[in-house]
Scaffold this motif. Sequence first.
Motif, PDB file in Angstrom:
ATOM      1  N   ALA A 246       0.840  -1.203   0.000  1.00  0.00           N
ATOM      2  CA  ALA A 246       0.000   0.000   0.000  1.00  0.00           C
ATOM      3  C   ALA A 246       0.874   1.252   0.000  1.00  0.00           C
ATOM      4  O   ALA A 246       0.592   2.227  -0.713  1.00  0.00           O
ATOM      5  CB  ALA A 246      -0.930  -0.009   1.211  1.00  0.00           C
ATOM      6  N   ALA A 247       1.956   1.211   0.772  1.00  0.00           N
ATOM      7  CA  ALA A 247       2.850   2.372   0.846  1.00  0.00           C
ATOM      8  C   ALA A 247       3.546   2.593  -0.493  1.00  0.00           C
ATOM      9  O   ALA A 247       3.669   3.736  -0.962  1.00  0.00           O
ATOM     10  CB  ALA A 247       3.884   2.172   1.961  1.00  0.00           C
ATOM     11  N   ALA A 248       3.970   1.497  -1.142  1.00  0.00           N
ATOM     12  CA  ALA A 248       4.642   1.630  -2.441  1.00  0.00           C
ATOM     13  C   ALA A 248       3.680   2.189  -3.487  1.00  0.00           C
ATOM     14  O   ALA A 248       4.070   2.990  -4.349  1.00  0.00           O
ATOM     15  CB  ALA A 248       5.182   0.272  -2.895  1.00  0.00           C
ATOM     16  N   MET A 253       1.303   7.946  -6.277  1.00  0.00           N
ATOM     17  CA  MET A 253       0.039   8.660  -6.546  1.00  0.00           C
ATOM     18  C   MET A 253       0.250  10.162  -6.424  1.00  0.00           C
ATOM     19  O   MET A 253       0.957  10.616  -5.526  1.00  0.00           O
ATOM     20  CB  MET A 253      -1.033   8.238  -5.530  1.00  0.00           C
ATOM     21  N   SER A 254      -0.359  10.926  -7.325  1.00  0.00           N
ATOM     22  CA  SER A 254      -0.432  12.374  -7.094  1.00  0.00           C
ATOM     23  C   SER A 254      -1.779  12.880  -7.591  1.00  0.00           C
ATOM     24  O   SER A 254      -1.888  13.520  -8.635  1.00  0.00           O
ATOM     25  CB  SER A 254       0.727  13.106  -7.769  1.00  0.00           C
ATOM     26  N   PRO A 255      -2.820  12.549  -6.817  1.00  0.00           N
ATOM     27  CA  PRO A 255      -4.179  12.917  -7.223  1.00  0.00           C
ATOM     28  C   PRO A 255      -4.396  14.426  -7.100  1.00  0.00           C
ATOM     29  O   PRO A 255      -3.676  15.100  -6.369  1.00  0.00           O
ATOM     30  CB  PRO A 255      -5.056  12.169  -6.222  1.00  0.00           C
ATOM     31  N   ALA A 256      -5.403  14.925  -7.821  1.00  0.00           N
ATOM     32  CA  ALA A 256      -5.803  16.318  -7.652  1.00  0.00           C
ATOM     33  C   ALA A 256      -6.699  16.405  -6.422  1.00  0.00           C
ATOM     34  O   ALA A 256      -7.435  15.472  -6.125  1.00  0.00           O
ATOM     35  CB  ALA A 256      -6.563  16.771  -8.881  1.00  0.00           C
ATOM     36  N   ALA A 257      -6.610  17.511  -5.704  1.00  0.00           N
ATOM     37  CA  ALA A 257      -7.565  17.758  -4.622  1.00  0.00           C
ATOM     38  C   ALA A 257      -8.839  18.264  -5.282  1.00  0.00           C
ATOM     39  O   ALA A 257      -8.793  19.208  -6.059  1.00  0.00           O
ATOM     40  CB  ALA A 257      -7.009  18.795  -3.655  1.00  0.00           C
ATOM     41  N   ASP A 258      -9.965  17.598  -5.040  1.00  0.00           N
ATOM     42  CA  ASP A 258     -11.229  18.056  -5.624  1.00  0.00           C
ATOM     43  C   ASP A 258     -12.364  17.697  -4.678  1.00  0.00           C
ATOM     44  O   ASP A 258     -12.125  17.399  -3.508  1.00  0.00           O
ATOM     45  CB  ASP A 258     -11.430  17.478  -7.034  1.00  0.00           C
ATOM     46  N   ALA A 259     -13.589  17.690  -5.214  1.00  0.00           N
ATOM     47  CA  ALA A 259     -14.741  17.424  -4.365  1.00  0.00           C
ATOM     48  C   ALA A 259     -14.664  16.032  -3.734  1.00  0.00           C
ATOM     49  O   ALA A 259     -15.371  15.746  -2.767  1.00  0.00           O
ATOM     50  CB  ALA A 259     -16.019  17.551  -5.186  1.00  0.00           C
ATOM     51  N   ARG A 260     -13.820  15.160  -4.288  1.00  0.00           N
ATOM     52  CA  ARG A 260     -13.702  13.814  -3.722  1.00  0.00           C
ATOM     53  C   ARG A 260     -12.728  13.768  -2.551  1.00  0.00           C
ATOM     54  O   ARG A 260     -12.568  12.719  -1.937  1.00  0.00           O
ATOM     55  CB  ARG A 260     -13.299  12.820  -4.807  1.00  0.00           C
ATOM     56  N   GLU A 264      -3.982  14.114   0.490  1.00  0.00           N
ATOM     57  CA  GLU A 264      -3.553  13.094   1.458  1.00  0.00           C
ATOM     58  C   GLU A 264      -4.615  12.014   1.648  1.00  0.00           C
ATOM     59  O   GLU A 264      -4.310  10.829   1.750  1.00  0.00           O
ATOM     60  CB  GLU A 264      -3.209  13.744   2.811  1.00  0.00           C
ATOM     61  N   TYR A 265      -5.876  12.468   1.692  1.00  0.00           N
ATOM     62  CA  TYR A 265      -6.982  11.516   1.855  1.00  0.00           C
ATOM     63  C   TYR A 265      -7.050  10.561   0.666  1.00  0.00           C
ATOM     64  O   TYR A 265      -7.161   9.339   0.823  1.00  0.00           O
ATOM     65  CB  TYR A 265      -8.300  12.278   2.007  1.00  0.00           C
ATOM     66  N   GLY A 271      -4.305   3.625  -1.140  1.00  0.00           N
ATOM     67  CA  GLY A 271      -3.554   2.518  -0.539  1.00  0.00           C
ATOM     68  C   GLY A 271      -4.485   1.445   0.007  1.00  0.00           C
ATOM     69  O   GLY A 271      -4.229   0.241  -0.129  1.00  0.00           O
ATOM     70  N   ILE A 272      -5.589   1.897   0.594  1.00  0.00           N
ATOM     71  CA  ILE A 272      -6.553   0.932   1.144  1.00  0.00           C
ATOM     72  C   ILE A 272      -7.207   0.120   0.023  1.00  0.00           C
ATOM     73  O   ILE A 272      -7.422  -1.090   0.157  1.00  0.00           O
ATOM     74  CB  ILE A 272      -7.606   1.658   2.012  1.00  0.00           C
ATOM     75  N   MET A 273      -7.490   0.780  -1.110  1.00  0.00           N
ATOM     76  CA  MET A 273      -8.069   0.036  -2.247  1.00  0.00           C
ATOM     77  C   MET A 273      -7.099  -1.043  -2.713  1.00  0.00           C
ATOM     78  O   MET A 273      -7.504  -2.153  -3.054  1.00  0.00           O
ATOM     79  CB  MET A 273      -8.408   0.993  -3.399  1.00  0.00           C
ATOM     80  N   VAL A 274      -5.795  -0.715  -2.722  1.00  0.00           N
ATOM     81  CA  VAL A 274      -4.780  -1.697  -3.123  1.00  0.00           C
ATOM     82  C   VAL A 274      -4.802  -2.888  -2.155  1.00  0.00           C
ATOM     83  O   VAL A 274      -4.821  -4.053  -2.569  1.00  0.00           O
ATOM     84  CB  VAL A 274      -3.380  -1.051  -3.174  1.00  0.00           C
TER      85      VAL A 274
END
Lengths: 286, 166
Positions: A246-248, A253-260, A264-265, A271-274
Amino acid sequence: MIPGSFSYHRPASVTDAVKLLVDLGEDARPLAGGHSLVPMMKLRLATPTHLIDLHGIAALKGISRDGNLVIGAMTTQHELLASDEVAKSMPILHEAALLIADPQVRYRGTIGGNVANGDPGNDMPALMMALGASYRLEGASGARDVLAADFYQGAYFTALEPGEILTSVSVPVPAAGHGYAYEKLKRKVGDYATAAAAVVLTMAGGKVATCTIGLTNVHETPLLAADAAKAVIGTSLDAATLKKAAAAASAIMSPAADARGPVEYRKHVGGIMVTRALQRAASVAK
Amino acid sequence: MAKTHVTMKVNGAEVEGLVEPRTLLVHFIRENLQMTGTHIGCETTHCGACTVDIDGMSVKSCTMFAVQAQGSDIITVEGMANADGTLSALQEGFRMMHGLQCGFCTPGMIVRAHRLLKENPLPSEPEIRMGISGNICRCTGYQNIVKAIQYASAKINGVEFQEAAE
Ligand SMILES: Cc1cc2nc3c(=O)[nH]c(=O)nc-3n(C[C@H](O)[C@H](O)[C@H](O)COP(=O)(O)OP(=O)(O)OC[C@H]3O[C@@H](n4cnc5c(N)ncnc54)[C@H](O)[C@@H]3O)c2cc1C
Ligand code: FES
Ligand code: FES
């Protein structure tokens, strides 16, 4: 919300469609299911002056098996769900298609449109990368095959050259008894992923023998989490290994911050999905 | 932009009209055909109020162009009653089970549920909820809509409808 003006074309063959795309130039766009393009046109985020509707091209339809599973670009998500061949040889594709949008969208949305669109939120691209799929692109100078893993270059930016159409997706059928899972966190039924992970693996003697992991909507392109996959091979997916994987995965990952959610979240839940996908894939492997 | 002549079948009748390529199917149905049962809610492909049945598929008619429907067979909510004009099992279900409050989402719900029951005549409650997940209701909270569809399913299949305990 009414789209800008355009001319409508309905060619009957790939050759005619390519010719139209080449002749009409930059402002011409292929129209598949329209369920990404038409909403963009209504918001005037897309203003093509020519639409080349691919619905009249019979050759772009259907699912066949020639070793690989070959899926015509205009095959809809609904047709993927109805296919016994998909359910039998590639159940992860069935599972992921069912998580796309809602029934109405799935009747119209196509696999070709989903993978060609280049939207990081689309679910099929990461899955295609994890499965080792390739896309057939046809243009004026002939056809070429591009690996899904090489296709995505940036948000809405792909290896498709002007004048090219994606005509089919070719997916190697995973080994019999393989484990698989597509874990997608979304805010509600029908939503795009906050983060999602596709896992395809094989087990031997209680240990992971092969593994690929694809990630959806945690970067401007879909990702292959190669280090995370490497971390689980040869293990029995014990808690420490899952944490390492999960850490790897989160690290790339470098997601955009948006309504989702904030960055960091989204990395955290990515990681949890992985983790969840690895566990579930191992549990269904034979 | 030059207009195109389109023909299609709507609720069993041949219809025709002149449309611009950019005319959305929902606008053709509401404005050219004057059938205003098909509603426009969100215009962003989310709410399902504009759902019609095209060649055996539920489609959000705000996300398809009228020119694309050339030659197709369409059913709208106006085509949902029985041939003799009485309410269909689904319409009756929405009435009996109080499946609506303001009624804005109802045409889309009924047209979608029509296709759902064609594909899966005896859906479970979770299947009904997944089946109408492309339709948003701002009033009823879905419970009575689900019951309405269960009522219709029971009636169509000739089995007894049992209202689920609250
Ligand atoms: C409410 C809603 C929710 C959704 N939720 C999800 C979701 O959860 N997950 C998900 O993955 N998708 C989701 N979608 C998108 C949906 O799956 C689309 O159908 C899909 O992204 C695009 O497929 P399409 O056939 O509709 O393509 P179109 O919208 O017709 O085309 C999309 C783009 O790809 C290009 N294109 C299409 N086909 C080809 C081709 N053969 N060759 C070259 N270029 C081509 C078009 O020119 C256009 O730029 C959602 C859509 C809606 C409206
Ligand atoms: S108006 Fe078409 S989905 Fe809302
Ligand atoms: S009854 Fe009012 S929106 Fe559904």
